[in-house]
Design an enzyme around this catalytic site. Sequence first.
Site, short mmCIF file in Angstrom:
data_model
loop_
_atom_site.label_atom_id
_atom_site.label_comp_id
_atom_site.label_asym_id
_atom_site.label_seq_id
_atom_site.Cartn_x
_atom_site.Cartn_y
_atom_site.Cartn_z
N GLU A 259 0.81 -1.21 0.00
CA GLU A 259 0.00 0.00 0.00
C GLU A 259 0.85 1.26 0.00
OE1 GLU A 259 -3.07 0.07 -0.50
OE2 GLU A 259 -3.68 -1.98 -0.09
N ASP A 418 -4.33 -9.99 -8.77
CA ASP A 418 -4.51 -9.00 -9.85
C ASP A 418 -3.31 -8.23 -10.36
OD1 ASP A 418 -4.41 -7.55 -7.49
OD2 ASP A 418 -6.44 -6.80 -7.60
N GLU A 527 -19.34 -5.63 -5.09
CA GLU A 527 -17.97 -6.06 -4.82
C GLU A 527 -17.64 -7.37 -5.53
OE1 GLU A 527 -15.62 -4.49 -3.52
OE2 GLU A 527 -14.14 -5.98 -2.91
N GLU A 552 -11.99 0.00 -10.92
CA GLU A 552 -11.56 -0.97 -11.95
C GLU A 552 -12.42 -0.97 -13.21
OE1 GLU A 552 -11.90 -1.76 -8.70
OE2 GLU A 552 -9.76 -1.70 -8.24
#
Length: 658
Positions: A259, A418, A527, A552
């Site tokens: 992060e 991902d 989600e 996304e």
Amino acid sequence: MLMRKVPVFVPASPWGLRLPQKFLFLLFLSGLITLCFGALFLLPNSSRLKRLFLAPRTQQPGLEVVAEVAGHPLAREQESPPNPAPAVPAPGEGDASSQASTRRRKVWLRRTHPTGTREMATVARSSGSTALRPQEGGIPFSFDFNAFRSRLRHPVLGTRADESKEPQSLVRAQREKIKEMMQFAWRSYKLYAMGKNELRPLTKDGYEGSMFGGLSGATIIDSLDTLYLMELQEEFQEAKTWVEENFHLNVSGEASLFEVNIRYIGGLLSAFYLTGEEVFRVKAIKLGEKLLPAFNTPTGIPKGVVNFKSGSNRSWGWAMAGSSSILAEFGSLHLEFLHLTELSGNQVFAEKASVLPAPPTSEWWKVKVLLVSVSWQVRNIRKVLRKINKPFGLYPNFLSPVSGNWMQHHVSVGGLGDSFYEYLIKSWLMSAKTDVEAKDMYYEALEAIETYLLNVSPGGLTYIAEWRGGILDHKMGHLACFSGGMIALGAEDAKEEKRAHYRELAAQITKTCHESYARSDTKLGPEAFWFNSGREAVATQLSESYYILRPEVVESYMYLWRQTHDPVYREWGWEVVTALEKYCRTEAGFSGIQDVYSSIPNHDNKQQTFFLAETLKYLYLLFSEDDMLSLEDWVFNTEAHPLPVNHSDGSSRAGGRL
Ligand SMILES: *[C@@H]1O[C@H](CO)[C@@H](O)[C@H](O)[C@H]1NC(C)=O
Ligand SMILES: *[C@@H]1O[C@H](CO)[C@@H](O)[C@H](O)[C@H]1NC(C)=O
Ligand SMILES: *[C@@H]1O[C@H](CO)[C@@H](O)[C@H](O)[C@H]1NC(C)=O
């Protein structure tokens, strides 16, 4: 091991050798050590784990970390964060270092004083490159910003379309609307939460979160490039001033390597490449240094959590009982670390300078050497992954950083996996198509995904399922919806006979993700959505029905728009804008909602930083000309921060398109 040892090799008298010699020597040593410790290391790129942590129902209170703010002497904190590799002072260095600390204290004073900061920026601008004289900022290496800018194929903000043309005016109005949303999101944040990581729009206060180790201002750093892009100059200036004056690195909590890398490092790097402002470069590098302890593992595959105070590392408690690193986390470092290394010092500068600059601080040398060796490690992550046995060519999401073995056979193009795939293709593109290994791995992985994970529902919707040791979950997460854009982006460099196929596949997946939006009452997507029991592209339980301002789907619209110019993508993008305004806008900022199937919104009270970094940026780009942040010049990291393609010196400034 690696990290701890390297500094020991710093020559006792750092100025005995000429600068280039020293650099080469250290580079050689760090490489050698890396090799000795084995083949291990890793891959570049990708995860969106962040999003998992932020999801209301997956938050782990146990991970909440209260930053320890116990007294670090002022001089230490800014100039020398806890050294990840506690260096054994080289013999004879003792005196020098006490002098150094006196000097550091002065530098610190200068740097925190607003006037000093402006001075720095002035020096950077007037010298035409961003080099600071060592005595001015303690950063002796230069990066030739002007040369970098001259290699771009397009102006950063594009050559504006003729704004008087009729068909453009609708688009312009749409773009202006998105800009207004950004301004509103920023101003609300500024009003109620300035300096905190995120705004809570319902309670009108700020929130720090648990992933950033005590660092603050995540929304600010994540917003810098979006504000710049939208030419919100006043707001950009506010953000920059905050970074100069209030973004302190003297924190001591536990942070997520991933992060902090994608949001803070990525945000600072982009802000630097867009503006050339030295403050962003310096803070990116210093923060990068604080992340290095995570790499101190037997395999070189970093752990997920780094403790800024002790410089220790650990894995997430939920990652196979703390035994595993996460594919998307350790696989999403490559883009940023290559740039960190590049910006931390330019060998060319050292070689070209006929008169050597004043001796750099030994501290800076350590940082440089550590960054170089970690970048080496980051590159080698990929080699480890390339060699390791993969079930059917698939990459599971959990890997032990100690043994280098997979810990569980769960494969996903959504959360946990991902951005690993994303960073493979983007590494290829960012290298100006020289990183063939990344390219090969990307297409191999994509073939395996297509063979084992791709499905078409009875209703004709194409989706990428998740794989658990051979059994498929017929579900797709919102996070996995970035894959439409990724596949579009990678289509051009596929084997000729595959290109059209990949373009079509990208369009089909994006269409499915649009369906997940279209089939909800709010026209925002859940989600996760399923394909079974006759229901398609809808969530099957409330716990998967939330929408937290994720990017996304619009990210894929943006890539597909640039590739096809099919107006449907702008239509779909506008549906999102309309829905955000209707269901997510509150009096004091934007908020996620808990159930996309209910037209009476139940707000989650969070304006996520990625809403400003990604969702609004991708929407804005969708309604802009293709040469604004042209894909020929830029790749977006997984937090949508643009990083420049590495055009070599020789390449001409062709008038290419797209
Ligand atoms: C970090 O330094 C700043 C500037 O001196 C100070 O205001 C802040 O309290 C320090 N934070 C910590 C955690 O020590
Ligand atoms: C990081 O983790 C590795 C592997 O568990 C361990 O050997 C090492 O001591 C840790 N490093 C630090 C600085 O805590
Ligand atoms: C760009 O390419 C040069 C030459 O191949 C290389 O030395 C440099 O590290 C690259 N920079 C980045 C950011 O990848």
